[in-house]
Enzyme design. Sequence first.
Site, short mmCIF file in Angstrom:
data_model
loop_
_atom_site.label_atom_id
_atom_site.label_comp_id
_atom_site.label_asym_id
_atom_site.label_seq_id
_atom_site.Cartn_x
_atom_site.Cartn_y
_atom_site.Cartn_z
N MET A 30 11.22 15.75 -27.40
CA MET A 30 10.77 17.08 -26.83
C MET A 30 11.25 17.23 -25.71
SD MET A 30 6.77 18.06 -28.00
CE MET A 30 5.92 17.02 -26.83
N LEU A 33 13.87 13.97 -21.00
CA LEU A 33 14.35 12.95 -21.45
C LEU A 33 14.09 11.68 -20.11
CD1 LEU A 33 17.30 13.55 -23.71
CD2 LEU A 33 14.88 13.22 -24.15
N HIS A 37 13.21 7.49 -23.85
CA HIS A 37 13.74 8.10 -25.01
C HIS A 37 15.46 7.67 -25.23
CE1 HIS A 37 11.50 11.51 -23.44
NE2 HIS A 37 10.96 11.80 -24.65
N GLN A 61 2.02 21.05 -32.09
CA GLN A 61 1.22 19.78 -31.88
C GLN A 61 0.48 19.87 -30.62
OE1 GLN A 61 5.24 17.56 -31.99
NE2 GLN A 61 4.28 16.68 -30.16
N GLN A 148 7.16 3.11 -29.94
CA GLN A 148 5.90 2.47 -30.02
C GLN A 148 4.88 3.22 -29.02
OE1 GLN A 148 4.61 0.46 -32.03
NE2 GLN A 148 2.68 -0.08 -31.14
N GLN A 153 1.26 8.07 -33.97
CA GLN A 153 2.37 8.93 -34.28
C GLN A 153 3.38 7.89 -35.28
OE1 GLN A 153 4.58 11.91 -32.12
NE2 GLN A 153 6.04 10.39 -32.04
N SER A 185 6.99 8.53 -19.36
CA SER A 185 6.23 9.52 -20.16
C SER A 185 6.99 10.60 -19.68
CB SER A 185 4.94 9.77 -20.32
OG SER A 185 4.29 10.93 -20.50
N ARG A 187 5.26 13.29 -19.33
CA ARG A 187 4.19 13.95 -18.47
C ARG A 187 3.97 13.18 -17.07
NH1 ARG A 187 2.11 14.75 -23.88
NH2 ARG A 187 1.79 17.03 -24.15
#
Length: 289
Positions: A30, A33, A37, A61, A148, A153, A185, A187
């Site tokens: 998404m 990066l 990633h 999602q 992981q 997911q 992350s 986020r």
Amino acid sequence: MRTISSAAEMTAVGREIHRGGKRLGFVPTMGALHQGHLSLVRTARSQCDVVVVSIFVNPTQFGPKEDFSKYPRSFEQDSAQLQAEKVDYVFAPSVEEIYPEGATSWVTVEEISDRLDGRSRPGHFRGVTTVVSKLFNIMQPDLAFFGQKDAAQASIVRRMVHDLNFDVKIVVCPIVREQDGLAMSSRNVYLSPEQRQQAIVLYRSLMRVQTLADQGESDAAKLIAAGRQVIAEEPAAKLDYFEIVNNHTLEPVADISRGALVAVAAIIGTTRLIDNIVVMGPGQARVGG
Ligand code: AMP
């Protein structure tokens, strides 16, 4: 590196790659990066002839009250990073390209999609499996690389590929962490410097479980209680779940003797973070030696 935004063009390129007898590796993302990633991209680069990375913030999602509109987007910077990793194609379609008006089809992996994050985020995994199916159909990758970090997911995508006969090999790559253990992350950029410190509690709770497991504790209830206790000691963290489950079915296990996934989700401020470890039972070799 070429950027493609049309699904039809991406399909044509995929077909051309296969006609040339080359192995197509696909990394869905998404964007926004980071090194997590990029570790998938490097693994793909080392195993495949042609690497395609998708950048698509998938609206289906996200729940209605979630962060779809404010999710970090940094296309220019992402592109530069992917170019440096010698990626061949970036597939960056618009929402309208992926979800044309009137589309009513979904891919749902039942039961397992309602566990862990699926329980707290209803419909989340239906959005994931639908978009991943569409991306697989569009470019027909030989291998697809997942992290992981999003353990549920990865298990759900594996199940979907098996159940629906997708001709693609799923490769799951280890979690990349910051030096203090926080799982990388997109986020994490939401966290204030103070919250960034508090966020380490997720990793600490997992390490507590790891230590007890290393000492021979195999009772999942005791391990969960110990992990939850660590989270409870950080007042800024609101626990969503702390569970010990079978890595394939995501069903709770009573003891970890045959290995298990230890997964945690907690909210720091308004940011929901997840992390996990795979613990091995006595006598089982740990991944990575
Ligand atoms: P996202 O952009 O968050 O959808 O993530 C795209 C892919 O990168 C997913 O397969 C994630 O599991 C993976 N990923 C995200 N963070 C990490 C990390 N810290 N380590 C390894 N893989 C990651």
